[in-house]
Design an enzyme around this catalytic site. Structure first.
Site, PDB file in Angstrom:
ATOM      1  CB  SER A  12      -8.720  -0.252   6.350  1.00  0.00           C
ATOM      2  OG  SER A  12      -7.349  -0.017   6.223  1.00  0.00           O
ATOM      3  CG  HIS A 102       5.433   4.223   3.253  1.00  0.00           C
ATOM      4  ND1 HIS A 102       5.266   3.533   2.073  1.00  0.00           N
ATOM      5  CD2 HIS A 102       6.516   3.682   3.854  1.00  0.00           C
ATOM      6  CE1 HIS A 102       6.207   2.618   1.976  1.00  0.00           C
ATOM      7  NE2 HIS A 102       6.983   2.687   3.035  1.00  0.00           N
TER       8      HIS A 102
HETATM    9  C1  GRF Z   1      -1.786   1.149   3.865  1.00  0.00           C
HETATM   10  O1  GRF Z   1      -1.040   0.293   4.685  1.00  0.00           O
HETATM   11  C2  GRF Z   1      -0.943   2.307   3.432  1.00  0.00           C
HETATM   12  O2  GRF Z   1       0.064   2.625   4.330  1.00  0.00           O
HETATM   13  C3  GRF Z   1      -0.339   1.827   2.138  1.00  0.00           C
HETATM   14  O3  GRF Z   1      -1.335   1.051   1.557  1.00  0.00           O
HETATM   15  C4  GRF Z   1      -2.182   0.491   2.553  1.00  0.00           C
HETATM   16  C5  GRF Z   1      -3.604   0.756   2.183  1.00  0.00           C
HETATM   17  O4  GRF Z   1      -4.474   0.047   2.998  1.00  0.00           O
HETATM   18  N1  GRF Z   1       0.083   2.954   1.344  1.00  0.00           N
HETATM   19  P1  GRF Z   1      -6.045   0.292   2.903  1.00  0.00           P
HETATM   20  O5  GRF Z   1      -6.480   0.020   1.485  1.00  0.00           O
HETATM   21  O6  GRF Z   1      -6.321   1.711   3.319  1.00  0.00           O
HETATM   22  O7  GRF Z   1      -6.646  -0.684   3.860  1.00  0.00           O
END
Ligand code: GRF
Length: 195
Positions: A12, A102
């Site tokens: 996402s 994060h």
């Molecule tokens: C996010 O919540 C980010 O903070 C963490 O991993 C997740 C990745 O989500 N490091 P996506 O694959 O971008 O939906």
């Protein structure tokens, strides 16, 4: 700059970066079959899987990663769901030119499952951190933080959804600022200059 997005999940954030026009020239996933690869594919961005199971350890993995990045003339990295700590050779090659997102207010709840950690702890406020990547675990200089309230009836899914919405705003903005050389990093402080 030519950016690589390092991913491993649903993608996402990658989708948000692409929508914001971030100059992503390559997508590298540490996991096969994830949504992020489909998103890269749909956007016509070259993508590759580097599976840790096919490498003999962290050093070998990161050596292969560096080869891939250099081959594609990558100048900066955005980590979005890349659930691996980069070793010194990669961090040094991209010192000050790698950002991570994060889902907590660092230094609280580093590492995996940060949203669940925050819920288990019972915090009333959590948030999102976008930071420069260093050799530690979620420990580099902070570019942006934004807080949000935890609702009494939140679960991991509902809280993650609101956290993601913040991530999708902050991460592309951090990439834009770094790409356009509006960030100076001095020690742990990140200064933003917009002229
Ligand atoms: C996010 O919540 C980010 O903070 C963490 O991993 C997740 C990745 O989500 N490091 P996506 O694959 O971008 O939906």
């Amino acid at each position: 700059m030519r950016w690589a997005a390092l991913v491993g999940g649903t993608g996402s954030n990658l989708r948000a970066l692409i929508a914001a026009g971030s100059p992503i020239a390559l997508v590298v996933s540490h996991r096969p079959g994830v949504g992020a690869l489909d998103i890269a594919d749909g956007a016509g961005i070259p993508h590759i899987v580097l599976d840790p199971r096919q490498h003999s350890g962290r050093a070998a993995y990161d050596a292969a990663l560096l080869d891939v990045l250099r081959e594609a003339d990558i100048e900066a990295l955005v980590l979005a769901g890349f659930l691996r700590i980069l070793t010194a050779p990669v961090v040094r090659a991209y010192a000050g030119r790698a950002v991570n997102v994060h889902p907590s207010l660092l230094p609280a709840f580093q590492g995996l499952h940060a949203v669940r950690q925050a819920l288990d702890y019972g915090v009333r406020v959590t948030g999102v951190t976008v930071h420069i990547v260093d050799e530690g675990l979620d420990s580099g200089p902070i570019i942006f933080q934004e807080a949000l309230m935890v609702h009494p009836d939140d679960n991991e899914e509902t809280l993650s959804e609101r956290i993601h919405a913040i991530e999708h705003r902050l991460l592309p903005e951090a990439v834009r600022l770094l790409d356009q050389q509006h960030l100076s990093i001095i020690g742990r402080q990140v200064y933003i200059r917009e002229e």
